[in-house]
Design a protein around this motif. Structure first.
Motif, PDB file in Angstrom:
ATOM      1  N   GLY A 179       8.205  26.617 -43.189  1.00 16.66           N
ATOM      2  CA  GLY A 179       7.356  25.728 -42.414  1.00 16.66           C
ATOM      3  C   GLY A 179       7.744  24.279 -42.660  1.00 16.66           C
ATOM      4  O   GLY A 179       8.823  23.995 -43.182  1.00 16.66           O
ATOM      5  N   ASP A 215       4.682  21.210 -46.618  1.00 17.47           N
ATOM      6  CA  ASP A 215       3.605  22.196 -46.636  1.00 17.47           C
ATOM      7  C   ASP A 215       3.538  22.930 -47.978  1.00 17.47           C
ATOM      8  O   ASP A 215       4.547  23.431 -48.482  1.00 17.47           O
ATOM      9  CB  ASP A 215       3.794  23.206 -45.503  1.00 17.47           C
ATOM     10  CG  ASP A 215       2.569  24.078 -45.322  1.00 17.47           C
ATOM     11  OD1 ASP A 215       1.641  23.651 -44.620  1.00 17.47           O
ATOM     12  OD2 ASP A 215       2.537  25.188 -45.895  1.00 17.47           O
ATOM     13  N   ARG A 264       4.715  29.686 -34.890  1.00 17.39           N
ATOM     14  CA  ARG A 264       5.328  30.276 -33.689  1.00 17.39           C
ATOM     15  C   ARG A 264       6.828  30.000 -33.655  1.00 17.39           C
ATOM     16  O   ARG A 264       7.621  30.858 -33.256  1.00 17.39           O
ATOM     17  CB  ARG A 264       4.645  29.757 -32.425  1.00 17.39           C
ATOM     18  CG  ARG A 264       3.269  30.356 -32.221  1.00 17.39           C
ATOM     19  CD  ARG A 264       2.748  30.164 -30.802  1.00 17.39           C
ATOM     20  NE  ARG A 264       1.519  30.902 -30.602  1.00 17.39           N
ATOM     21  CZ  ARG A 264       1.467  32.168 -30.201  1.00 17.39           C
ATOM     22  NH1 ARG A 264       2.591  32.823 -29.960  1.00 17.39           N
ATOM     23  NH2 ARG A 264       0.308  32.777 -30.041  1.00 17.39           N
ATOM     24  N   ASN A 319       5.989  24.893 -37.056  1.00 24.33           N
ATOM     25  CA  ASN A 319       4.795  25.736 -37.008  1.00 24.33           C
ATOM     26  C   ASN A 319       5.182  27.214 -37.049  1.00 24.33           C
ATOM     27  O   ASN A 319       6.364  27.578 -36.975  1.00 24.33           O
ATOM     28  CB  ASN A 319       3.957  25.433 -35.758  1.00 24.33           C
ATOM     29  CG  ASN A 319       4.776  25.541 -34.477  1.00 24.33           C
ATOM     30  OD1 ASN A 319       5.378  26.581 -34.206  1.00 24.33           O
ATOM     31  ND2 ASN A 319       4.801  24.469 -33.693  1.00 24.33           N
ATOM     32  N   GLU A 339      -2.362  31.756 -39.408  1.00 27.74           N
ATOM     33  CA  GLU A 339      -1.628  31.694 -38.149  1.00 27.74           C
ATOM     34  C   GLU A 339      -1.084  33.070 -37.758  1.00 27.74           C
ATOM     35  O   GLU A 339      -1.002  33.410 -36.586  1.00 27.74           O
ATOM     36  CB  GLU A 339      -0.490  30.679 -38.262  1.00 27.74           C
ATOM     37  CG  GLU A 339      -0.981  29.252 -38.410  1.00 27.74           C
ATOM     38  CD  GLU A 339       0.160  28.259 -38.507  1.00 27.74           C
ATOM     39  OE1 GLU A 339       0.436  27.583 -37.508  1.00 27.74           O
ATOM     40  OE2 GLU A 339       0.765  28.168 -39.590  1.00 27.74           O
TER      41      GLU A 339
END
Length: 279
Positions: free
Chosen positions: A106, A110, A149, A147, A169
């Motif tokens: 990510g 993060d 996706r 992200n 997510e």
């Protein structure tokens, strides 16, 4: 969001106003960059700060900074892991099988999909140098994506053998794939989980007097019931008290980061040059 970039305090306005009313004193907001965080809290220039787990872990003697509360989103636990996923039909069965492969992470700052992800790999004997690294934008860098996706798409396209996504997510993805190439969880397989971490922590200056600290903590713990409308713009449902186990897991991030950095020949081998500001 361009408007939020111009005014990062916008989502905090309702909470700021509610806190000012309840505490009967003006609550001011400021943007605090990582290099300012510790000195501003130590001197009492800032009474409290909203930080990520890695920002808290990097504080020298982090135990000196009381953790007031930990936020959680709607219907979510206060801590979640990142999941290491591979295509459902991938021959990869274990973390160790990723040696020499590309792994998608990510965003670089993060706490879960970068730092806890690196911890997981290190626990299975894999350092940064054991992975296939990127040529762009910087030769020898990890593959970072913005992200979940993007990470999932990268894994399914074969651009990465595996990738790290937040459990929250992951749960938002449909259980089964749909028409027109819609991604479903059935297209992927989870092979490992990182340590479970919170999204953020609200920490206090060691100089905040005990009475004020108690009032501030009480405000946050009751805010889900007394001021739900103030939490909504922040996508927070409630605040909870942290457990000793949660805090120890967060602090361990910095210890493992130092070990991994040493194994890779220096701190910059794993640490991004920038981090998100605390608030």
């Amino acid at each position: 969001d361009p408007l939020q970039a111009l005014n990062p305090f916008g989502p905090y306005s309702a909470l700021q106003n509610a806190m000012s009313r309840d505490l009967q004193r003006t609550v001011a907001l400021d943007l605090c960059f990582p290099f300012q965080l510790q000195p501003c809290l130590e001197t009492g220039l800032y009474h409290a700060a909203v930080v990520s787990p890695i920002q808290y872990a990097r504080l020298s003697k982090a135990q000196r900074f009381p953790v007031i509360a930990v936020p959680a989103g709607e219907g979510e636990p206060i801590v979640q892991p990142a999941l290491l996923v591979v295509p459902a039909d991938s021959p990869i069965q274990a973390v160790e099988d990723l040696r020499g492969e590309t792994v998608a992470f990510g965003p670089a700052p993060d706490s879960r999909t970068h730092y806890a992800a690196l911890d997981l790999l290190a626990a299975h004997g894999l350092q940064k140098a054991d992975l296939r690294l990127e040529l762009l934008p910087i030769p020898g860098s990890l593959k970072h994506l913005p992200n979940a996706r993007e990470v999932v798409s990268c894994v399914l396209s074969g651009s990465a053998a595996a990738g790290f996504v937040d459990e929250g997510e992951w749960e938002e993805l449909p259980e089964t794939s749909g028409p027109a190439g819609a991604i479903g969880r059935d297209m992927l397989r989870v092979i490992a989980r990182t340590a479970a971490l919170p999204n953020q922590l609200v920490i206090s200056s060691p100089r905040l007097d005990p009475q004020t600290l108690e009032c501030v903590q009480s405000f946050f713990i009751r805010a889900g019931e007394t001021h739900p409308e103030a939490l909504q713009p922040l996508r927070i449902e409630r605040f909870e008290l942290p457990s000793d186990e949660l805090l120890a897991t967060c602090r361990e991030l910095a210890v493992r980061e130092s070990r991994s950095a040493a194994a890779n020949g220096g701190a910059e081998a794993l640490s991004p040059t920038t981090d998100s500001p605390a608030q």
